[in-house]
Design an enzyme around this catalytic site. Structure first.
Site, PDB file in Angstrom:
ATOM      1  N   SER A 319       0.840  -1.191   0.000  1.00 51.25           N
ATOM      2  CA  SER A 319       0.000   0.000   0.000  1.00 51.25           C
ATOM      3  C   SER A 319       0.882   1.251   0.000  1.00 51.25           C
ATOM      4  CB  SER A 319      -0.930  -0.013   1.216  1.00 51.25           C
ATOM      5  OG  SER A 319      -0.180   0.001   2.418  1.00 51.25           O
ATOM      6  N   TYR A 320       0.234   2.400  -0.063  1.00 52.79           N
ATOM      7  CA  TYR A 320       0.941   3.676  -0.183  1.00 52.79           C
ATOM      8  C   TYR A 320       1.950   3.834   0.960  1.00 52.79           C
ATOM      9  CZ  TYR A 320       1.623   8.688  -0.921  1.00 52.79           C
ATOM     10  OH  TYR A 320       2.170   9.927  -1.166  1.00 52.79           O
ATOM     11  N   PRO A 321       3.252   4.042   0.643  1.00 53.86           N
ATOM     12  CA  PRO A 321       4.268   4.032   1.706  1.00 53.86           C
ATOM     13  C   PRO A 321       4.416   5.334   2.489  1.00 53.86           C
ATOM     14  CG  PRO A 321       5.321   4.270  -0.434  1.00 53.86           C
ATOM     15  CD  PRO A 321       3.855   4.085  -0.695  1.00 53.86           C
TER      16      PRO A 321
END
Length: 727
Positions: A319-321
């Protein structure tokens, strides 16, 4: 037809992937489908396409650096297309004005910076078409389709753009004005270099310099401890003498007296305490926590961790880091059993899956929608990679993230802590502490670090049991200064900067806004400090340079070095982003603050006093705005006239050459061997250098010292009998 604008080419490709499409050189065409009845075009930026114009664009007087032109406050800020990115901009602009395009889909990253990147392009291109917003946290097929099905109205996120612009303008004002003010003031004191100042980088540097000052000022003091080996009927154990829970003895003679007193005396168990504790699995990772962990485990730099996590995100595996949350919502929780089921089919997860529980243990620790603002914690997506096809670093980071999720499905770690207090001759008290694992729990997933391995078990004993003192001995040690920060610790330091200010309200603000910088910018701030020669990083240890320390000394008690300014800004910027504060009011306050900072620089400069050593340690730099003059920091005394020797570029020379004609010079390089500054300083102080290796002449390499020749008024070679000459 919809025009979809992504931040980068690879993200654009991921957005088009779930649909039938045709890829062109600079765009992708999505065929007609239920979500896009008229089809769609995907284009992309290359990161930030727009940047603020330089000062001279606003006024020709601002091109040259002069104190009397400060503060520089534009009537309105202007942007331009960044160098080398015009082609990407022209492609996007072309499609924005294409008559077949009826709606724009903003598909930048779902956070403040992503909001600004795309909206700036739209503003520069003069867009007047309706705008909708794609808001997703992963690039898997399902996430992309769901995102396009639930597009937001563009006006819903416009406040984030206002916040981003306010932040950008304020940072420009601080950076441009404070950097020029202090650079020019330092130049007037003979220090020719550019001193960049920023809202985040400068207080971060101040914290690093503060730690260095603590190290330099630290005075090591000796202390002694008395250790003992006791024999109980059930086994032996070791203990240390203590008084009021302090084992340190500040007098060596006293330590020896305690040792002597205990030898041959009767001893017994005074107390035995046992306590068991349950420790739940650690919270999920946000970016800062992941950066700190990978630096601790693998010595990865924060930037490297971010780069690898970003690659895994673009590939659809994570997922978005760049998230600041360590929680997930109920929606993500529902996906986890399926994700873990797929992970269990390959190494290294076969050994730890299936997990003991089907649902997350201690759920409130991990699932809380109220603590997820833009993005939830970093987690694997339902698109599971073939671990064998990942690079080594990708595998390590993916495995670290996956294990943090798996650990939440395991029971707590159960530990037993034992403390035995032994008394010798009813006077001398000794303490032993031990710990053991009752149940590993989630530690089966995330093993103990080596330094936290289980301690040796203490023997089973009871209060009053007699013991035999087999050996008593004294150990001498010294107090140690605090350690320099690692890169991972520096990330954590920036995140917890609130503890370095006194105002409780501002501490709360910094805690709420995640400290100095953002998840996306902290790694870059460290790189900026390096590139500007404010810090060095050697073997993962961060140390300020002479230049960085001098800047913080010059700034003194300025608000520029305190996290306080960031705290005040973040509180107001956060309100702007949520539509609760007027950006114009914020900027008016910034204009006043900038005027105060410039005025403050004059007052600070009047109090400056830099030592010769501080100036001599600075890096040599030829100023762009004064090419003929070089830094005049003294290196040492001239051996001819006793005046100052200064750096003159490729050589050192007497500072009085133009006024008195003193002819002393010393080349920085002699027979291909470059002389270090410390060597030159020693030569000028002692009249002779240490033995120098690596001189080359006529194909031969040799070692020699350089000694001052009073007759010839120059440094000449002097050889010892051991000198070797080799080809």
């Amino acid at each position: 037809m919809k025009l979809i604008i992504a931040e980068k080419p690879d993200q654009g490709a991921k957005l088009a992937a779930p649909f039938q499409h045709t890829k062109q050189k600079d765009h992708i065409r999505i065929e007609s489908c239920p979500l896009f009845p008229e089809g769609a075009v995907v284009v992309w930026a290359v990161g930030h396409l727009c940047e603020l114009v330089p000062p001279e664009t606003y006024s020709s007087e601002w091109k040259k650096w002069h104190l009397d032109t400060l503060p520089m406050i534009p009537k309105s800020f202007q942007f331009r297309i960044s160098k080398g990115k015009n082609q990407a901009y022209q492609t996007i602009k072309h499609f924005i004005h294409d008559q077949s395009v009826t709606e724009i889909v903003h598909a930048g990253d779902a956070e403040r910076e992503g909001e600004a990147i795309i909206r700036l392009i739209l503003d520069q291109a003069g867009n007047r078409k309706p705008l909708s917003r794609l808001w997703i946290s992963s690039l898997t097929k399902n996430a992309v389709i769901k995102g396009f099905e639930q597009l937001k109205d563009g006006d819903k996120t416009k406040d984030l753009y206002e916040e981003a612009l306010s932040r950008t303008f304020a940072d420009w004002l601080v950076g441009m004005n404070a950097s020029r003010a202090y650079t020019l003031q330092l130049k007037a004191h003979g220090i020719n270099d550019v001193y960049s100042i920023g809202r985040v980088q400068t207080p971060t540097l101040a914290l690093i310099v503060k730690r260095e000052a603590e190290i330099l000022e630290f005075v090591s003091k000796p202390f002694w401890e008395v250790h003992a080996e006791f024999q109980h009927a059930n086994g032996r154990y070791w203990a240390v003498w203590q008084k009021e829970n302090d084992p340190r003895i500040l007098n060596g003679v006293m330590a020896e007296r305690i040792q002597s007193f205990c030898e041959g005396k009767p001893a017994r168990i005074e107390t035995v305490t046992e306590e068991s504790k349950k420790v739940h699995a650690p919270a999920f990772y946000n970016l800062s926590a992941l950066q700190a962990m990978m630096n601790k485990r693998r010595k990865f730099s924060p930037k490297h961790t971010l780069d690898i996590a970003q690659k895994l995100y673009v590939k659809g595996y994570l997922s978005y880091p760049r998230t600041d949350s360590r929680y997930i919502t109920t929606q993500e929780e529902e996906l986890l059993p399926g994700i873990l089921g797929t992970l269990s089919q390959q190494d290294p997860f076969k050994q730890i899956l299936p997990a003991p529980f089907q649902t997350i243990q201690n759920r409130a620790r991990f699932v809380d929608s109220t603590k997820v603002k833009d993005h939830y914690a970093i987690m694997p997506t339902e698109q599971i990679p073939d671990m064998k096809k990942l690079s080594e670093d990708e595998r390590l980071i993916y495995q670290t993230v996956a294990e943090s999720i798996i650990a939440a499905f395991y029971p707590p770690l159960e530990m037993s802590y034992t403390e035995i207090n032994t008394i010798v001759d009813e006077r001398a008290h000794f303490t032993s502490k031990g710990k053991s694992v009752i149940s590993k729990g989630w530690r089966k997933v995330i093993p103990f670090p080596e330094k936290d391995k289980e301690q040796a078990l203490l023997p089973v004993c009871s209060k009053g049991d007699p013991v035999n003192g087999k050996e008593f001995f004294v150990e001498e040690s010294k107090t140690k200064p605090p350690k320099r920060y690692t890169e991972g610790e520096l990330i954590t330091l920036m995140k917890t900067a609130g503890k370095h200010i006194d105002d409780k309200e501002l501490i709360h603000v910094l805690n709420q806004t995640q400290g100095l910088g953002t998840e996306a910018t902290r790694a870059n701030i460290i790189s900026v400090l390096q590139n500007r020669q404010y810090i060095t990083i050697i073997k993962n240890t961060v140390q300020p340079t002479a230049k960085g320390m001098l800047l913080i000394k010059a700034l003194g008690s300025s608000i520029l070095v305190s996290p306080e300014m960031t705290a005040k800004w973040e509180k107001q910027l956060d309100l702007i982003g949520s539509g609760q504060y007027d950006a114009a009011v914020f900027m008016t306050a910034i204009y006043k603050m900038i005027t105060d900072i410039v005025s403050e620089s004059h007052h600070h400069a009047e109090t400056w006093s830099f030592t010769e050593q501080e100036q001599a340690a600075l890096p040599v730099r030829q100023s762009k705005w004064d090419k003929k003059k070089r830094r005049k920091a003294p290196v040492g005394k001239c051996p001819i006239c006793d005046e100052q020797v200064i750096d003159k570029g490729t050589f050192y020379g007497c500072s009085t050459y133009q006024t008195s004609g003193c002819s002393f010079t010393l080349s920085k390089t002699i027979l291909t061997k470059k002389l270090s500054l410390s060597t030159v300083q020693k030569m000028l102080k002692d009249g002779e250098s240490p033995l120098i290796e690596g001189f080359k002449s006529k194909g031969k390499t040799f070692s020699a010292s350089l000694r001052w020749n009073q007759t010839e008024n120059r440094f000449a070679f002097t050889f010892s009998q051991a000198t070797n000459m080799t080809r």
